[in-house]
Design a protein around this motif. Structure first.
Motif, PDB file in Angstrom:
ATOM      1  N   LEU A 191      10.706  17.720  -8.976  1.00  0.00           N
ATOM      2  CA  LEU A 191      11.407  16.533  -9.423  1.00  0.00           C
ATOM      3  C   LEU A 191      11.714  15.373  -8.282  1.00  0.00           C
ATOM      4  O   LEU A 191      11.730  14.453  -8.440  1.00  0.00           O
ATOM      5  CB  LEU A 191      12.925  16.994  -9.828  1.00  0.00           C
ATOM      6  CG  LEU A 191      13.049  17.812 -11.318  1.00  0.00           C
ATOM      7  CD1 LEU A 191      14.461  18.086 -11.546  1.00  0.00           C
ATOM      8  CD2 LEU A 191      12.366  16.660 -12.130  1.00  0.00           C
ATOM      9  N   PRO A 192      11.955  16.056  -6.936  1.00  0.00           N
ATOM     10  CA  PRO A 192      12.048  14.962  -5.827  1.00  0.00           C
ATOM     11  C   PRO A 192      10.964  14.077  -5.520  1.00  0.00           C
ATOM     12  O   PRO A 192      11.114  13.114  -4.949  1.00  0.00           O
ATOM     13  CB  PRO A 192      12.379  15.710  -4.783  1.00  0.00           C
ATOM     14  CG  PRO A 192      13.037  17.080  -5.144  1.00  0.00           C
ATOM     15  CD  PRO A 192      12.090  17.344  -6.550  1.00  0.00           C
ATOM     16  N   HIS A 193       9.790  14.311  -6.100  1.00  0.00           N
ATOM     17  CA  HIS A 193       8.890  13.267  -6.049  1.00  0.00           C
ATOM     18  C   HIS A 193       8.761  12.108  -6.605  1.00  0.00           C
ATOM     19  O   HIS A 193       7.897  11.473  -6.375  1.00  0.00           O
ATOM     20  CB  HIS A 193       7.311  14.087  -6.271  1.00  0.00           C
ATOM     21  CG  HIS A 193       6.874  15.416  -5.147  1.00  0.00           C
ATOM     22  ND1 HIS A 193       6.228  15.308  -3.996  1.00  0.00           N
ATOM     23  CD2 HIS A 193       7.358  16.528  -5.110  1.00  0.00           C
ATOM     24  CE1 HIS A 193       6.135  16.146  -3.506  1.00  0.00           C
ATOM     25  NE2 HIS A 193       6.733  17.111  -4.104  1.00  0.00           N
ATOM     26  N   MET A 225       2.753  11.029  -5.841  1.00  0.00           N
ATOM     27  CA  MET A 225       3.656  11.524  -6.725  1.00  0.00           C
ATOM     28  C   MET A 225       3.083  12.147  -7.899  1.00  0.00           C
ATOM     29  O   MET A 225       3.307  13.261  -8.143  1.00  0.00           O
ATOM     30  CB  MET A 225       4.854  10.324  -7.277  1.00  0.00           C
ATOM     31  CG  MET A 225       5.876  10.878  -8.350  1.00  0.00           C
ATOM     32  SD  MET A 225       6.591   9.495  -9.156  1.00  0.00           S
ATOM     33  CE  MET A 225       5.119   8.984 -10.299  1.00  0.00           C
ATOM     34  N   ALA A 226       1.920  11.331  -8.372  1.00  0.00           N
ATOM     35  CA  ALA A 226       1.290  12.041  -9.634  1.00  0.00           C
ATOM     36  C   ALA A 226       0.470  13.139  -9.114  1.00  0.00           C
ATOM     37  O   ALA A 226       0.434  14.408  -9.944  1.00  0.00           O
ATOM     38  CB  ALA A 226       0.291  10.877 -10.099  1.00  0.00           C
ATOM     39  N   CYS A 227       0.005  13.333  -7.769  1.00  0.00           N
ATOM     40  CA  CYS A 227      -0.640  14.398  -7.128  1.00  0.00           C
ATOM     41  C   CYS A 227       0.273  15.687  -7.104  1.00  0.00           C
ATOM     42  O   CYS A 227      -0.227  16.899  -7.718  1.00  0.00           O
ATOM     43  CB  CYS A 227      -1.546  14.017  -6.108  1.00  0.00           C
ATOM     44  SG  CYS A 227      -2.348  15.245  -5.340  1.00  0.00           S
ATOM     45  N   ILE A 251       0.594  -1.387  -0.094  1.00  0.00           N
ATOM     46  CA  ILE A 251       0.015   0.122   0.000  1.00  0.00           C
ATOM     47  C   ILE A 251       0.823   1.308   0.120  1.00  0.00           C
ATOM     48  O   ILE A 251       0.565   1.898  -0.608  1.00  0.00           O
ATOM     49  CB  ILE A 251      -1.072  -0.013   1.302  1.00  0.00           C
ATOM     50  CG1 ILE A 251      -1.981   1.229   1.230  1.00  0.00           C
ATOM     51  CG2 ILE A 251      -0.288   0.032   2.351  1.00  0.00           C
ATOM     52  CD1 ILE A 251      -2.787   1.387  -0.002  1.00  0.00           C
ATOM     53  N   THR A 252       1.902   1.287   0.876  1.00  0.00           N
ATOM     54  CA  THR A 252       2.637   2.419   0.845  1.00  0.00           C
ATOM     55  C   THR A 252       3.465   2.942  -0.467  1.00  0.00           C
ATOM     56  O   THR A 252       3.256   3.924  -1.035  1.00  0.00           O
ATOM     57  CB  THR A 252       4.004   2.477   1.768  1.00  0.00           C
ATOM     58  OG1 THR A 252       3.312   1.882   2.873  1.00  0.00           O
ATOM     59  CG2 THR A 252       4.450   3.762   2.233  1.00  0.00           C
ATOM     60  N   GLN A 253       3.960   1.657  -1.354  1.00  0.00           N
ATOM     61  CA  GLN A 253       4.586   1.912  -2.677  1.00  0.00           C
ATOM     62  C   GLN A 253       3.362   2.376  -3.460  1.00  0.00           C
ATOM     63  O   GLN A 253       3.699   3.579  -4.414  1.00  0.00           O
ATOM     64  CB  GLN A 253       5.155   0.590  -2.892  1.00  0.00           C
ATOM     65  CG  GLN A 253       5.924   0.920  -4.432  1.00  0.00           C
ATOM     66  CD  GLN A 253       6.409  -0.220  -4.971  1.00  0.00           C
ATOM     67  OE1 GLN A 253       6.118  -1.332  -4.571  1.00  0.00           O
ATOM     68  NE2 GLN A 253       7.265  -0.027  -5.941  1.00  0.00           N
ATOM     69  N   ALA A 254       2.151   1.971  -3.431  1.00  0.00           N
ATOM     70  CA  ALA A 254       1.043   2.138  -4.354  1.00  0.00           C
ATOM     71  C   ALA A 254       0.655   3.734  -4.200  1.00  0.00           C
ATOM     72  O   ALA A 254       0.503   4.641  -4.998  1.00  0.00           O
ATOM     73  CB  ALA A 254      -0.272   1.275  -4.324  1.00  0.00           C
ATOM     74  N   ILE A 255       0.538   4.016  -2.871  1.00  0.00           N
ATOM     75  CA  ILE A 255       0.157   5.382  -2.525  1.00  0.00           C
ATOM     76  C   ILE A 255       1.391   6.520  -3.227  1.00  0.00           C
ATOM     77  O   ILE A 255       1.194   7.691  -3.432  1.00  0.00           O
ATOM     78  CB  ILE A 255      -0.073   5.705  -1.156  1.00  0.00           C
ATOM     79  CG1 ILE A 255      -1.392   4.761  -0.670  1.00  0.00           C
ATOM     80  CG2 ILE A 255      -0.443   6.999  -0.708  1.00  0.00           C
ATOM     81  CD1 ILE A 255      -1.879   4.631   0.648  1.00  0.00           C
ATOM     82  N   GLY A 256       2.470   5.912  -2.856  1.00  0.00           N
ATOM     83  CA  GLY A 256       3.687   6.614  -3.473  1.00  0.00           C
ATOM     84  C   GLY A 256       3.563   6.963  -4.759  1.00  0.00           C
ATOM     85  O   GLY A 256       3.729   8.146  -5.250  1.00  0.00           O
ATOM     86  N   TRP A 257       2.984   6.215  -5.655  1.00  0.00           N
ATOM     87  CA  TRP A 257       2.698   6.661  -7.079  1.00  0.00           C
ATOM     88  C   TRP A 257       1.575   7.552  -7.064  1.00  0.00           C
ATOM     89  O   TRP A 257       1.699   8.609  -8.070  1.00  0.00           O
ATOM     90  CB  TRP A 257       2.367   5.311  -7.841  1.00  0.00           C
ATOM     91  CG  TRP A 257       3.752   4.283  -8.224  1.00  0.00           C
ATOM     92  CD1 TRP A 257       3.839   3.196  -7.546  1.00  0.00           C
ATOM     93  CD2 TRP A 257       4.369   4.605  -9.217  1.00  0.00           C
ATOM     94  NE1 TRP A 257       4.846   2.640  -8.220  1.00  0.00           N
ATOM     95  CE2 TRP A 257       5.485   3.446  -8.909  1.00  0.00           C
ATOM     96  CE3 TRP A 257       4.745   5.599 -10.050  1.00  0.00           C
ATOM     97  CZ2 TRP A 257       6.385   3.366  -9.765  1.00  0.00           C
ATOM     98  CZ3 TRP A 257       5.884   5.410 -10.842  1.00  0.00           C
ATOM     99  CH2 TRP A 257       6.875   4.357 -10.730  1.00  0.00           C
ATOM    100  N   THR A 258       0.518   7.331  -6.273  1.00  0.00           N
ATOM    101  CA  THR A 258      -0.528   8.190  -6.669  1.00  0.00           C
ATOM    102  C   THR A 258      -0.183   9.729  -5.900  1.00  0.00           C
ATOM    103  O   THR A 258      -0.447  10.629  -6.597  1.00  0.00           O
ATOM    104  CB  THR A 258      -1.915   7.706  -5.743  1.00  0.00           C
ATOM    105  OG1 THR A 258      -1.384   7.735  -4.530  1.00  0.00           O
ATOM    106  CG2 THR A 258      -2.238   6.709  -6.446  1.00  0.00           C
ATOM    107  N   LEU A 300       0.149  19.211  -9.236  1.00  0.00           N
ATOM    108  CA  LEU A 300       0.138  20.629  -8.444  1.00  0.00           C
ATOM    109  C   LEU A 300       1.095  21.315  -8.718  1.00  0.00           C
ATOM    110  O   LEU A 300       1.019  22.696  -8.767  1.00  0.00           O
ATOM    111  CB  LEU A 300       0.288  20.273  -6.783  1.00  0.00           C
ATOM    112  CG  LEU A 300      -1.185  19.495  -6.141  1.00  0.00           C
ATOM    113  CD1 LEU A 300      -0.758  19.224  -4.629  1.00  0.00           C
ATOM    114  CD2 LEU A 300      -2.163  20.310  -6.275  1.00  0.00           C
ATOM    115  N   PHE A 301       2.526  21.030  -8.901  1.00  0.00           N
ATOM    116  CA  PHE A 301       3.694  21.718  -9.285  1.00  0.00           C
ATOM    117  C   PHE A 301       3.787  21.958 -10.470  1.00  0.00           C
ATOM    118  O   PHE A 301       4.120  23.125 -10.971  1.00  0.00           O
ATOM    119  CB  PHE A 301       5.214  21.219  -8.500  1.00  0.00           C
ATOM    120  CG  PHE A 301       5.055  21.330  -6.921  1.00  0.00           C
ATOM    121  CD1 PHE A 301       4.822  22.504  -6.155  1.00  0.00           C
ATOM    122  CD2 PHE A 301       5.201  20.119  -6.331  1.00  0.00           C
ATOM    123  CE1 PHE A 301       4.809  22.542  -5.112  1.00  0.00           C
ATOM    124  CE2 PHE A 301       5.221  20.410  -4.780  1.00  0.00           C
ATOM    125  CZ  PHE A 301       4.961  21.333  -4.110  1.00  0.00           C
TER     126      PHE A 301
END
Length: 346
Positions: A191-193, A51-53, A42-49, A57-58
């Motif tokens: 970029l860090p995201h 990251m996209a969010c 779950i943490t990795q998957a939320i990392g993808w979402t 935003l930026f």
């Protein structure tokens, strides 16, 4: 409404619809992701979402500034409408895991259905009416871990929204950068995201590290944000310093949001097992995402007001101190309560 509107009422209505649509897409999308990958990833998957969010935003101010400067007002909204159209196509093309499973392995699905009834029946006998009567919100909000996840989401969103509203104006006043420069300054934050999924994968394998990782990231972001107060005039050295500090802030933000959301999801799954039948199928996870999204949305509202008011009346330096204090106040609660109360650990 935002594109063709020429009155304040239309713009406000457009913003309301935009916010409601974003909230529903974010909550339902993350709940779908959680249902698909399960608790192990779950943490990795939320990392993808996330990251996209965060990239969206930026990237919005970045692309918007460039498009507006070189293509004009209509080009910005034309691009946005095109993205929405692509999103609709992708949503209509999606097949949920529970539906795909029927085609992929129908025998396993039939067996699982057959084994659900006795198990569920047994659980119903130990169901706790008192927990159900508390209400779905109070069941989750009774957990300090969920409250910390909501507060952490609020702080991260406040940081993002503060820079989103104040940074373009500050580089305009300090460096004289036009719209394209004001948009490109978000690139060091963006970029860090891209490391969010990798950080999430590590924390999935070492779940006990979440407490220290989140608290450490918040702690390291405090001096980084405060050091932004040193940027006060236009010079090459000042520009390099700004572009060096912003990625450090982006790294701290990018590795904190996925484990915070995963923390809320884990608590929701635990509460759902204890309060059987009160949430509905998958309802606890969706509600957990809804609560953390409320924290994130409140931060998006508070950030521009908080940073804008302080920067206007007390200056850029005071604003960085205020943001640093806000982030610093989060370190101790995260350290003490993430993953459970630290003094109760074995």
């Amino acid at each position: 409404m935002l594109w063709v509107g020429n009155t304040l009422g239309l713009w406000i209505a457009g913003r309301l619809f935009q916010g409601a649509a974003s909230a529903m897409a974010w909550v339902v999308g993350n709940a779908l992701v959680s249902d698909t990958v399960g608790p192990e990833g779950i943490t990795q998957a939320i990392g993808w979402t996330t990251m996209a969010c965060s990239i969206g935003l930026f990237a919005g101010p970045l692309l918007g500034g460039v498009l507006y400067q070189y293509g004009g007002y209509d080009t910005v909204y034309g691009f946005a409408i095109g993205l929405i159209g692509l999103d609709i196509i992708l949503c209509l093309s999606l097949i949920e895991k529970k539906r795909a499973q029927i085609w992929l392995d129908p025998e396993q699905v039939q067996d699982s259905k057959g084994s659900e009834s006795p198990h569920a029946s047994g659980k119903q006998q130990v169901q706790s009416p008192r927990r159900i009567n508390l209400g779905r919100f109070s069941i989750l909000l009774s957990s300090s871990r969920v409250l910390i996840a909501i507060w952490g989401s609020f702080v991260i969103s406040t940081i993002n929204a503060s820079f989103d509203s104040v940074l373009p104006l500050y580089v305009l006043d300090t460096f004289g950068w036009k719209q394209s420069g004001q948009g490109l300054i978000f690139l060091p934050l963006l970029l860090p995201h891209f490391i969010s999924p990798m950080a999430g994968s590590i924390m999935d394998k070492h779940s006990q590290s979440r407490r220290c990782v989140i608290a450490g990231a918040f702690l390291l972001s405090v001096p980084t944000i405060v050091l932004l107060r040193l940027i006060t005039y236009s010079s090459l050295r000042q520009k390099i310093l700004l572009c060096g500090l912003l990625p450090a802030i982006g790294i701290c933000v990018s590795i904190t949001l996925p484990p915070l959301y995963a923390e809320a999801v884990n608590v929701a799954e635990e509460k759902e097992r204890l309060a059987l039948g009160s949430f509905g199928k998958g309802g606890a996870v969706a509600l957990a995402f809804g609560l953390t999204n409320i924290g994130f949305a409140c931060g998006a509202i508070a950030g521009p007001l908080f940073a804008g008011f302080i920067c206007q009346h007390a200056g850029w330096g005071t604003m960085t101190w205020a943001l640093g204090l806000l982030v610093g106040s989060t370190v101790a609660p995260v350290l003490f309560f993430t993953g459970g109360r630290i003094w109760k650990e074995k």
